[in-house]
Structures are given as structure tokens and as C-alpha cells.
Scaffold this motif. Structure first.
Motif, PDB file in Angstrom:
ATOM      1  N   THR A 121     -78.345   8.698  43.991  1.00 19.01           N
ATOM      2  CA  THR A 121     -79.761   9.012  44.237  1.00 19.01           C
ATOM      3  C   THR A 121     -80.659   7.931  43.652  1.00 19.01           C
ATOM      4  O   THR A 121     -81.480   8.197  42.779  1.00 19.01           O
ATOM      5  CB  THR A 121     -80.152  10.370  43.620  1.00 19.01           C
ATOM      6  N   GLY A 122     -80.520   6.729  44.122  1.00 17.00           N
ATOM      7  CA  GLY A 122     -81.449   5.687  43.712  1.00 17.00           C
ATOM      8  C   GLY A 122     -80.828   4.529  42.974  1.00 17.00           C
ATOM      9  O   GLY A 122     -81.530   3.582  42.616  1.00 17.00           O
ATOM     10  N   GLY A 123     -79.528   4.554  42.724  1.00 13.30           N
ATOM     11  CA  GLY A 123     -78.899   3.480  41.972  1.00 13.30           C
ATOM     12  C   GLY A 123     -78.660   2.214  42.765  1.00 13.30           C
ATOM     13  O   GLY A 123     -78.417   1.150  42.178  1.00 13.30           O
ATOM     14  N   VAL A 124     -78.719   2.315  44.100  1.00 16.34           N
ATOM     15  CA  VAL A 124     -78.475   1.126  44.923  1.00 16.34           C
ATOM     16  C   VAL A 124     -79.619   0.135  44.679  1.00 16.34           C
ATOM     17  O   VAL A 124     -80.794   0.465  44.786  1.00 16.34           O
ATOM     18  CB  VAL A 124     -78.377   1.493  46.412  1.00 16.34           C
ATOM     19  N   GLY A 125     -79.248  -1.063  44.368  1.00 19.17           N
ATOM     20  CA  GLY A 125     -80.194  -2.073  43.894  1.00 19.17           C
ATOM     21  C   GLY A 125     -79.751  -2.516  42.515  1.00 19.17           C
ATOM     22  O   GLY A 125     -79.674  -3.704  42.225  1.00 19.17           O
ATOM     23  N   TYR A 126     -79.436  -1.518  41.673  1.00 19.75           N
ATOM     24  CA  TYR A 126     -78.776  -1.809  40.401  1.00 19.75           C
ATOM     25  C   TYR A 126     -77.284  -2.018  40.635  1.00 19.75           C
ATOM     26  O   TYR A 126     -76.656  -2.860  40.004  1.00 19.75           O
ATOM     27  CB  TYR A 126     -78.983  -0.664  39.400  1.00 19.75           C
ATOM     28  N   ILE A 127     -76.717  -1.211  41.518  1.00 20.44           N
ATOM     29  CA  ILE A 127     -75.347  -1.427  41.966  1.00 20.44           C
ATOM     30  C   ILE A 127     -75.392  -1.931  43.409  1.00 20.44           C
ATOM     31  O   ILE A 127     -76.335  -1.647  44.147  1.00 20.44           O
ATOM     32  CB  ILE A 127     -74.477  -0.158  41.865  1.00 20.44           C
ATOM     33  N   THR A 128     -74.381  -2.679  43.798  1.00 22.64           N
ATOM     34  CA  THR A 128     -74.355  -3.316  45.106  1.00 22.64           C
ATOM     35  C   THR A 128     -73.052  -2.989  45.828  1.00 22.64           C
ATOM     36  O   THR A 128     -72.275  -2.129  45.396  1.00 22.64           O
ATOM     37  CB  THR A 128     -74.473  -4.849  44.941  1.00 22.64           C
ATOM     38  N   ALA A 129     -72.824  -3.710  46.914  1.00 23.60           N
ATOM     39  CA  ALA A 129     -71.586  -3.524  47.668  1.00 23.60           C
ATOM     40  C   ALA A 129     -70.360  -3.798  46.813  1.00 23.60           C
ATOM     41  O   ALA A 129     -69.267  -3.289  47.106  1.00 23.60           O
ATOM     42  CB  ALA A 129     -71.595  -4.435  48.898  1.00 23.60           C
ATOM     43  N   ARG A 130     -70.526  -4.554  45.761  1.00 21.83           N
ATOM     44  CA  ARG A 130     -69.387  -4.850  44.882  1.00 21.83           C
ATOM     45  C   ARG A 130     -68.827  -3.566  44.262  1.00 21.83           C
ATOM     46  O   ARG A 130     -67.612  -3.358  44.223  1.00 21.83           O
ATOM     47  CB  ARG A 130     -69.806  -5.829  43.784  1.00 21.83           C
ATOM     48  N   THR A 131     -69.698  -2.709  43.777  1.00 20.98           N
ATOM     49  CA  THR A 131     -69.243  -1.432  43.203  1.00 20.98           C
ATOM     50  C   THR A 131     -68.555  -0.585  44.258  1.00 20.98           C
ATOM     51  O   THR A 131     -67.489   0.007  44.007  1.00 20.98           O
ATOM     52  CB  THR A 131     -70.434  -0.682  42.589  1.00 20.98           C
ATOM     53  N   PHE A 132     -69.151  -0.500  45.448  1.00 18.34           N
ATOM     54  CA  PHE A 132     -68.544   0.308  46.506  1.00 18.34           C
ATOM     55  C   PHE A 132     -67.185  -0.243  46.905  1.00 18.34           C
ATOM     56  O   PHE A 132     -66.256   0.516  47.202  1.00 18.34           O
ATOM     57  CB  PHE A 132     -69.482   0.381  47.716  1.00 18.34           C
ATOM     58  N   ALA A 133     -67.055  -1.548  46.934  1.00 16.12           N
ATOM     59  CA  ALA A 133     -65.768  -2.157  47.284  1.00 16.12           C
ATOM     60  C   ALA A 133     -64.697  -1.766  46.279  1.00 16.12           C
ATOM     61  O   ALA A 133     -63.566  -1.425  46.649  1.00 16.12           O
ATOM     62  CB  ALA A 133     -65.899  -3.673  47.357  1.00 16.12           C
ATOM     63  N   HIS A 134     -65.034  -1.805  45.003  1.00 16.36           N
ATOM     64  CA  HIS A 134     -64.072  -1.403  43.986  1.00 16.36           C
ATOM     65  C   HIS A 134     -63.673   0.067  44.155  1.00 16.36           C
ATOM     66  O   HIS A 134     -62.505   0.430  43.993  1.00 16.36           O
ATOM     67  CB  HIS A 134     -64.649  -1.624  42.592  1.00 16.36           C
ATOM     68  N   LEU A 135     -64.639   0.909  44.483  1.00 14.37           N
ATOM     69  CA  LEU A 135     -64.340   2.325  44.683  1.00 14.37           C
ATOM     70  C   LEU A 135     -63.402   2.535  45.863  1.00 14.37           C
ATOM     71  O   LEU A 135     -62.433   3.304  45.784  1.00 14.37           O
ATOM     72  CB  LEU A 135     -65.637   3.112  44.902  1.00 14.37           C
ATOM     73  N   PHE A 136     -63.688   1.846  46.963  1.00 13.90           N
ATOM     74  CA  PHE A 136     -62.884   2.058  48.166  1.00 13.90           C
ATOM     75  C   PHE A 136     -61.496   1.453  48.041  1.00 13.90           C
ATOM     76  O   PHE A 136     -60.592   1.823  48.788  1.00 13.90           O
ATOM     77  CB  PHE A 136     -63.627   1.536  49.400  1.00 13.90           C
ATOM     78  N   ASP A 137     -61.308   0.571  47.102  1.00 11.94           N
ATOM     79  CA  ASP A 137     -59.958   0.088  46.828  1.00 11.94           C
ATOM     80  C   ASP A 137     -59.096   1.156  46.156  1.00 11.94           C
ATOM     81  O   ASP A 137     -57.876   1.024  46.105  1.00 11.94           O
ATOM     82  CB  ASP A 137     -60.013  -1.145  45.910  1.00 11.94           C
ATOM     83  N   CYS A 138     -59.719   2.204  45.644  1.00 14.84           N
ATOM     84  CA  CYS A 138     -59.010   3.239  44.880  1.00 14.84           C
ATOM     85  C   CYS A 138     -58.666   4.476  45.696  1.00 14.84           C
ATOM     86  O   CYS A 138     -57.821   5.271  45.276  1.00 14.84           O
ATOM     87  CB  CYS A 138     -59.849   3.684  43.686  1.00 14.84           C
ATOM     88  N   VAL A 139     -59.327   4.690  46.841  1.00 14.22           N
ATOM     89  CA  VAL A 139     -59.198   5.960  47.545  1.00 14.22           C
ATOM     90  C   VAL A 139     -58.026   5.924  48.514  1.00 14.22           C
ATOM     91  O   VAL A 139     -57.655   4.876  49.044  1.00 14.22           O
ATOM     92  CB  VAL A 139     -60.494   6.319  48.296  1.00 14.22           C
ATOM     93  N   SER A 140     -57.456   7.107  48.767  1.00 11.54           N
ATOM     94  CA  SER A 140     -56.340   7.211  49.696  1.00 11.54           C
ATOM     95  C   SER A 140     -56.817   7.333  51.138  1.00 11.54           C
ATOM     96  O   SER A 140     -56.125   6.928  52.069  1.00 11.54           O
ATOM     97  CB  SER A 140     -55.463   8.411  49.324  1.00 11.54           C
ATOM     98  N   SER A 141     -58.011   7.926  51.331  1.00 13.40           N
ATOM     99  CA  SER A 141     -58.640   7.986  52.657  1.00 13.40           C
ATOM    100  C   SER A 141     -60.143   7.900  52.446  1.00 13.40           C
ATOM    101  O   SER A 141     -60.652   8.302  51.394  1.00 13.40           O
ATOM    102  CB  SER A 141     -58.269   9.283  53.393  1.00 13.40           C
TER     103      SER A 141
END
Length: 291
Positions: A177-197
Motif C-alpha cells: 500500500t504505497g511502498g512502490v518507489g521505495y522498493i522497485t522491480a528488484r524486490t519483486f524479482a527476488h520474491l518471484f524467485d522464491c515462489v512455486s507458482s
């Protein structure tokens, strides 16, 4: 699931007032006391949206209760409090911003909060993981039972820990809820490297910030991103004229008008929802958020 990290950097100087001091205190009292005069309200909008999304997900994934949610930039667990408990944001303001000189000490407040939230927990509560670089805030959310797990990690700079990777393996929904800008696609990329689907992603993003790098990364992970076109959501009032001018400059740079939106004196956020194409086809955005 490997995802490509785009070449985007965190926006550390993008015109917003500096509230860093309130995000990592021993308890949430200073956070709410500071933000209440600015009518900070985006978590309340998040409550309605995230409950609608989790209800839809639960119907589609009834074989996997409870749903697993990771809240990015979770601070003290505010979104988890509103998602999983019978209360609203005004209840949290009343609880944390009304003490004055007689405010309880952090250990006392945490003890009281454990009971406060436990007695208001919804029977259909989700399992919420909190992620934030602010270790004291995350720790508080865990201690009082708002976060089932909390991780004080900065995925803009570091790889996810082994424990975080394990916790994310079967996650159903990512919220922010508003963190995008402080976090970027880099954080999302790390997250999606961890998920099974691929999980769904529900993100409120200030209109001053481009979501394109994140939505492009999510597309490569197999998700379709839609923006709710029927409305925007107030985040909070501008702290001062300088912040307002910086926001208007950023919006002009994006070719966006402030009429009927930021001209009212508030930051406004768009809502983006990213889902697999089959889920988009089965449940159009207009049905998920009617009106």
C-alpha cells in the motif's frame, strides 16, 4: 521460478517528506500520532480491496486454507491488522494516537495489543508474512500476533534469506500500500524467485511513481496486470507546499492531470492487480470491484 531483475533503482529523493524516523520505533504510537493530522488513509482502502481479493482467491483455492499473504513494506503490521481483525483504521488511530503524556511503554503496549488483536481476530484470517527493512517495526508486528512471520530484510540490496525463501514457497498473494518507489522491480524479482507458482499481486501505487518496471517483470513471470480505471485512492495530505510542488512536477512528467485528484491536497494512488490470464478471464476486474 527465475525472473529477470530490471535495471531500476529505489527512489530515495523523489520529493516526499522524510518520515523515516517513525517507521522503525519500538511501537506504533509515533507512527500514528505523526500521520493522523495528515489524514493518512490508504490502509483503510487496502482493507476493502484486500478482503475482496482474498475472498476471491479463497473461492478459487479452497483446497489451500488459510491463504498465504506477504505484505511488502509492512511496518508494524497495519495491513495485517485491518485484513484479519474486526476493526478499521480509526480504531488504530484511537488506540495509538490518543495517549499523550500517559502513553504506555512499548513492552506494556505490546502485552495489551496481544489481547486486543486476539479478541478481534476474524475466523477466516489469512496467514500473513511481513517484509520490511525496519527490524523494530517488524518485530512489534510479530510480538503482538499481527504477523505470523516477520522478516526484516531489504531485497533492494540483498538476496532473500533461506528462511524467507522457505516461507514464500506457497504464497497466494502479495500486497503493498504505497511502498512502490521505495522498493522497485528488484524486490519483486527476488520474491518471484522464491515462489512455486505465481501469486496474485495487489498494489496501491502513488500516481507520481511509474509501475511499468514492476508490471513488466510480473508479465515475464506469467501475470497480467490491470489498473482499476474507475477511481483513485487518497493516501494522505501533502505535508507542505514543497511536497505538493514536487508531486505536481512528477505528475506533469508522466502527462497526468491533477484535476479532481491531487488538486484536492492529497496524494492519490492507483490500484493494480496482477493475476494469471486464466484468473483474469474467470473473474473480470469489474466483477471483483463493482462500482
Amino acid at each position: 521460478m527465475a525472473t529477470e531483475i530490471t535495471d531500476s533503482t529505489a527512489a530515495s529523493d523523489w520529493g516526499k517528506a522524510d518520515f523515516e524516523a517513525i517507521y522503525n520505533c519500538p511501537d506504533p504510537q509515533r507512527y500514528f500520532t505523526t500521520l493522523q493530522p495528515l489524514e493518512y488513509q490508504i490502509p483503510q482502502h487496502g482493507q476493502a480491496v484486500f478482503r475482496a481479493v482474498t475472498d476471491a482467491l479463497q473461492r478459487r483455492r479452497a483446497d489451500r486454507p488459510p491463504l498465504g499473504v506477504i505484505d511488502l513494506c509492512c511496518s508494524y503490521g497495519v495491513n495485517a491488522a485491518l485484513l484479519n481483525h474486526q476493526l478499521d483504521l480509526s480504531d488504530l488511530y484511537d488506540r495509538y494516537a490518543a495517549h499523550g503524556p500517559g502513553a504506555p511503554q512499548p513492552h506494556q503496549l505490546a502485552e495489551e495489543d496481544r489481547t486486543f488483536f486476539a479478541t478481534r481476530r476474524r475466523p477466516d484470517a489469512c496467514r500473513v508474512i511481513g517484509l520490511d527493512a525496519a527490524e523494530h517495526a517488524v518485530g512489534y508486528g510479530e510480538r503482538v500476533g499481527l504477523l505470523d512471520r516477520g522478516f526484516a530484510e531489504n531485497l533492494e540490496h540483498d538476496e532473500p534469506s533461506a528462511d524467507l525463501r522457505k516461507a514464500l514457497a506457497d504464497i497466494d498473494l502479495i500486497t503493498v500500500t504505497g511502498g512502490v518507489g521505495y522498493i522497485t522491480a528488484r524486490t519483486f524479482a527476488h520474491l518471484f524467485d522464491c515462489v512455486s507458482s505465481p501469486p496474485w499481486v495487489a498494489a496501491f501505487v502513488l500516481r507520481t511513481v511509474s509501475y511499468r518496471p514492476v508490471s513488466a517483470l510480473l508479465a515475464r513471470a506469467g501475470l497480467v496486470t490491470e489498473k482499476l480505471s474507475t477511481r483513485t485512492f487518497r493516501q494522505r495530505r501533502f505535508a507542505d507546499g514543497e511536497e505538493r510542488r514536487a508531486a505536481f512536477t512528477a505528475l506533469a512528467g508522466h502527462g497526468l492531470s491533477t484535476v479532481g485528484k491531487e488538486a484536492d491536497g492529497f496524494y492519490h494512488a492507483d490500484l493494480y492487480l496482477s493475476r494469471p490470464a486464466a484468473d483474469v478471464a474467470a473473474l473480470p476486474l469489474s466483477q471483483l470491484f463493482p462500482g
